[in-house]
Design an enzyme around this catalytic site. Structure first.
Site, short mmCIF file in Angstrom:
data_model
loop_
_atom_site.label_atom_id
_atom_site.label_comp_id
_atom_site.label_asym_id
_atom_site.label_seq_id
_atom_site.Cartn_x
_atom_site.Cartn_y
_atom_site.Cartn_z
N HIS A 11 0.83 -1.21 0.00
CA HIS A 11 0.00 0.00 0.00
C HIS A 11 0.86 1.26 0.00
O HIS A 11 2.06 1.24 0.29
CB HIS A 11 -0.92 0.00 1.22
N GLU A 81 -1.95 -7.10 7.72
CA GLU A 81 -0.62 -6.96 8.32
C GLU A 81 -0.54 -7.73 9.63
O GLU A 81 -1.55 -8.09 10.25
CB GLU A 81 -0.32 -5.47 8.55
#
Length: 209
Positions: A11, A81
């Site tokens: 990202h 994550e």
């Protein structure tokens, strides 16, 4: 031979001047670097299955790439994550001051130790591998663009390269970088992986995980 290609994108950068550990926290990404986004978009396939994690920084980045399918991405929580549990939202210095013994134990073996209420990188690798295998089977022969996280991209590369957790943690994965792994199935040989790119295009800023 059936080839399934994974285009793994970390990202866009997360503004984090205080160097906080954010992990599963949900801060926004900065998608203002239109030149970097355009360069990345130009490398991606136009007919692809899009996947993000449930965290908004991945969904914001996918939307900013503005390619067909990016606005209808599959949401895969197993590609989120690493969880840093009770340490999320704290700086490294704060963690070291408040929890010196736990911090020392974790940072001495981050591949296998977990923060309080969080997970080890070995656990991240296991859940990521499960998601990659499941989605590869579901979309065999397709291009899969996955806008995910540094930790889960390391884990995906570890699957393809058959790396131990300690080795996978050495991989640098920059914001807006592109890595690619290809899965080969069918024919006379057993299914296998090949790595086409690691950390391409991105500019390394460092990270607080």
């Amino acid at each position: 031979m059936i080839v399934t290609r994974w285009w793994l994108i970390r990202h866009a950068p997360v503004p984090n001047s205080d160097r906080l550990i954010y992990g599963r926290d949900d801060p926004p990404a900065d998608t203002g670097d239109t030149a970097a986004l355009s360069a990345l978009a130009a490398r991606l396939p136009r007919e692809a299955v899009w996947v993000t994690s449930h965290l908004r920084r991945t969904r914001q980045t996918a939307a900013a790439l503005r390619l067909p399918g990016s606005d209808m991405a599959l949401v895969e929580r197993d590609l989120a994550e690493q969880s840093f549990g009770a340490w999320e939202g704290l700086s490294h210095d704060t963690v070291a001051a408040r929890h010196p013994d736990e911090a020392r134990r974790f940072w001495s073996a981050p591949a296998t130790e977990a923060p309080p209420g969080g997970e080890s990188f070995a656990q991240v690798m296991a859940r990521t591998a499960g998601a990659i295998r499941r989605l590869t089977a579901a979309h065999a022969g397709r291009d899969i663009v996955a806008v995910i996280h540094g930790g889960t991209i390391r884990a995906a590369l570890a699957l393809a390269l058959d790396l131990r957790p300690e080795s996978a943690l050495r991989l640098g994965i920059a914001p807006l970088s592109l890595s690619r792994i290809d899965h080969y199935a069918g024919g006379e040989s057993e299914a296998s992986w090949a790595v086409g790119a690691v950390n391409a295009l991105g500019t390394f800023f460092g990270e607080s995980r």
